[in-house]
Write a protein that holds these residues in place. Sequence first.
Motif, PDB file in Angstrom:
ATOM      1  N   ALA A 203       0.802  -1.224   0.000  1.00 48.92           N
ATOM      2  CA  ALA A 203       0.000   0.000   0.000  1.00 48.92           C
ATOM      3  C   ALA A 203       0.832   1.270   0.000  1.00 48.92           C
ATOM      4  N   ALA A 204       2.155   1.155  -0.002  1.00 43.92           N
ATOM      5  CA  ALA A 204       3.015   2.333   0.084  1.00 43.92           C
ATOM      6  C   ALA A 204       2.688   3.419  -0.944  1.00 43.92           C
ATOM      7  N   PRO A 205       2.406   3.081  -2.210  1.00 42.78           N
ATOM      8  CA  PRO A 205       2.098   4.149  -3.179  1.00 42.78           C
ATOM      9  C   PRO A 205       0.861   4.963  -2.823  1.00 42.78           C
ATOM     10  N   TRP A 206      -0.025   4.390  -2.017  1.00 40.37           N
ATOM     11  CA  TRP A 206      -1.289   5.068  -1.701  1.00 40.37           C
ATOM     12  C   TRP A 206      -1.306   5.676  -0.290  1.00 40.37           C
ATOM     13  N   ILE A 207      -0.568   5.084   0.632  1.00 38.55           N
ATOM     14  CA  ILE A 207      -0.646   5.567   2.014  1.00 38.55           C
ATOM     15  C   ILE A 207       0.554   6.406   2.422  1.00 38.55           C
ATOM     16  N   ALA A 208       1.653   6.337   1.671  1.00 37.60           N
ATOM     17  CA  ALA A 208       2.811   7.170   2.008  1.00 37.60           C
ATOM     18  C   ALA A 208       2.447   8.636   1.804  1.00 37.60           C
ATOM     19  N   PRO A 209       2.668   9.480   2.808  1.00 37.95           N
ATOM     20  CA  PRO A 209       2.213  10.873   2.701  1.00 37.95           C
ATOM     21  C   PRO A 209       3.008  11.723   1.717  1.00 37.95           C
ATOM     22  N   TYR A 210       4.251  11.328   1.397  1.00 35.73           N
ATOM     23  CA  TYR A 210       5.091  12.129   0.501  1.00 35.73           C
ATOM     24  C   TYR A 210       5.833  11.220  -0.473  1.00 35.73           C
ATOM     25  N   ASP A 211       6.386  11.840  -1.492  1.00 33.37           N
ATOM     26  CA  ASP A 211       7.270  11.139  -2.424  1.00 33.37           C
ATOM     27  C   ASP A 211       8.556  10.779  -1.675  1.00 33.37           C
ATOM     28  N   PRO A 212       8.968   9.504  -1.690  1.00 35.54           N
ATOM     29  CA  PRO A 212      10.131   9.102  -0.873  1.00 35.54           C
ATOM     30  C   PRO A 212      11.462   9.678  -1.334  1.00 35.54           C
ATOM     31  N   ILE A 213      11.552  10.136  -2.569  1.00 41.79           N
ATOM     32  CA  ILE A 213      12.831  10.670  -3.056  1.00 41.79           C
ATOM     33  C   ILE A 213      12.751  12.175  -3.343  1.00 41.79           C
ATOM     34  N   LEU A 214      11.599  12.782  -3.053  1.00 45.50           N
ATOM     35  CA  LEU A 214      11.437  14.221  -3.298  1.00 45.50           C
ATOM     36  C   LEU A 214      12.184  15.016  -2.230  1.00 45.50           C
ATOM     37  N   GLN A 215      13.082  15.883  -2.667  1.00 43.88           N
ATOM     38  CA  GLN A 215      13.872  16.705  -1.752  1.00 43.88           C
ATOM     39  C   GLN A 215      13.191  18.057  -1.530  1.00 43.88           C
ATOM     40  N   ASN A 216      13.278  18.524  -0.277  1.00 47.29           N
ATOM     41  CA  ASN A 216      12.687  19.811   0.084  1.00 47.29           C
ATOM     42  C   ASN A 216      13.587  20.495   1.108  1.00 47.29           C
TER      43      ASN A 216
ATOM     44  N   GLY B  98      15.573  16.842   3.322  1.00 47.25           N
ATOM     45  CA  GLY B  98      14.181  17.239   3.468  1.00 47.25           C
ATOM     46  C   GLY B  98      13.189  16.168   3.038  1.00 47.25           C
ATOM     47  N   ARG B  99      13.650  14.930   2.891  1.00 51.67           N
ATOM     48  CA  ARG B  99      12.758  13.830   2.498  1.00 51.67           C
ATOM     49  C   ARG B  99      12.054  13.263   3.735  1.00 51.67           C
ATOM     50  N   ASP B 100      10.799  12.905   3.560  1.00 54.75           N
ATOM     51  CA  ASP B 100       9.994  12.406   4.674  1.00 54.75           C
ATOM     52  C   ASP B 100      10.430  10.996   5.066  1.00 54.75           C
ATOM     53  N   ILE B 101      10.821  10.811   6.316  1.00 57.12           N
ATOM     54  CA  ILE B 101      11.326   9.513   6.776  1.00 57.12           C
ATOM     55  C   ILE B 101      10.225   8.458   6.775  1.00 57.12           C
ATOM     56  N   LEU B 102       9.010   8.809   7.187  1.00 52.99           N
ATOM     57  CA  LEU B 102       7.911   7.839   7.207  1.00 52.99           C
ATOM     58  C   LEU B 102       7.654   7.286   5.816  1.00 52.99           C
TER      59      LEU B 102
ATOM     60  N   ILE C 282      16.610  10.011  11.931  1.00 54.01           N
ATOM     61  CA  ILE C 282      16.966   9.535  10.587  1.00 54.01           C
ATOM     62  C   ILE C 282      17.391   8.076  10.628  1.00 54.01           C
ATOM     63  N   THR C 283      18.128   7.693  11.672  1.00 55.05           N
ATOM     64  CA  THR C 283      18.584   6.307  11.800  1.00 55.05           C
ATOM     65  C   THR C 283      17.661   5.457  12.667  1.00 55.05           C
TER      66      THR C 283
ATOM     67  N   ALA D 147       3.156  17.034  10.728  1.00 59.94           N
ATOM     68  CA  ALA D 147       3.344  17.046   9.269  1.00 59.94           C
ATOM     69  C   ALA D 147       4.272  15.930   8.819  1.00 59.94           C
ATOM     70  N   HIS D 148       5.275  15.628   9.641  1.00 57.52           N
ATOM     71  CA  HIS D 148       6.239  14.563   9.321  1.00 57.52           C
ATOM     72  C   HIS D 148       6.419  13.714  10.584  1.00 57.52           C
ATOM     73  N   PRO D 149       5.582  12.698  10.791  1.00 57.31           N
ATOM     74  CA  PRO D 149       5.601  11.921  12.044  1.00 57.31           C
ATOM     75  C   PRO D 149       6.952  11.300  12.382  1.00 57.31           C
ATOM     76  N   PHE D 150       7.742  10.941  11.369  1.00 58.73           N
ATOM     77  CA  PHE D 150       9.068  10.368  11.608  1.00 58.73           C
ATOM     78  C   PHE D 150      10.175  11.381  11.344  1.00 58.73           C
TER      79      PHE D 150
END
Length: 282
Positions: free
Chosen positions: A38-51, A71-75, A252-253, A62-65
Amino acid sequence: MTAAAIGRTTTGKRWLGGNTTLAIGAALLALFVLMAIAAPWIAPYDPILQNGDVRLMAPSWAHPFGTDNFGRDILSRVMWGARIDLQIAVIGVVFPFLIGTLIGTCAGFFGGIVDIVFMRLIDIILAFPFLVLMLSIIAILGPGLSSFYIAMALVGWVSYARLIRAQMLVVKTSDYAVAATSLGFSRSRIMFRHLLPNAISGSIVFSMSDAVLVLLNGAAISYLGLGIQPPIAEWGVMVAEGQSFITTAWWITLFPGLSIVVLAFGFSLLGDGLGELLGVKE
C-alpha cells in the motif's frame, strides 16, 4: 457439545494457545507486507522528493518520523523501503533454499562419490568467513541487488544442503523408503515424492531464521555502499545516510533501524512457531 464442536474448540485452543508465537510472527510480517503493497497510496510524501525548506525537521504532525538532511519524509521512505527489504529477505532465501535442497537431497540419497564431492565443496566454502566471501563476490560483480542475490545463492545454500543431507541419511533407511524401492519406483520418485517431503521440515523452519540473517546482511551491504544505491529508499541506506547526524537528528537512523529489528523479530517468531507446529526440535 458435539464431537465436531469439541474438535474445532481443541484445534482453536491449539492454534491460539500453543502457537502464539506463530500468530504474532505472521501478524508482524503481514503488517509489513500490507505496508509495502500500500506504500504508493498511504505514504504521505514522495520518498525521493527533496525539500530544503524542511530538512532535518524533528518528528511532527506534518512529518511523524521527521525528515532527513535532504528534506525527504522519513515515514514515506520507511514505507517504500519495506518493499526492498522484504524482497531482499524473500529472494535472498529462496534461491539458496532451492539450491541447497537439491544438492543435499542428491548427496544424502546417493552417498558415495557424490556425497564426498559435495561435502568437500561445502568444506571449502565454510573455510572462508561468510560475510567476507559475500563481499568479495559482490565486489567482483559490482554493487547492486542482483550481485547480492547471486552472492547469496553461491554461498547461502551450504546450510540447507547440510540440513537436508542429514535428514535424507535418516529417512532413506525408513520402512516406507525400503518399500518404495522394493516396488520398483524410480530414484527420482523416491527422492522427491517419498523422502524429501519427510526431510524438508527442518529446512523450512531454518529458512525463517535465515531470512533474518539475509535481511541484516542486505542492510549491512547497503550500509557499506554495495547494495541499493541512493536515492532509492532502503533501510540500510537510510541508516548509513543518517549516521553523520546521529547526535542532532537521531530520527533519521532510529526509524529505519527499528523497522529492521521489528521485521527480523517477526521472522524469528514465525520460525519458532513453525518449528512448534511441525514438531522440529532445536
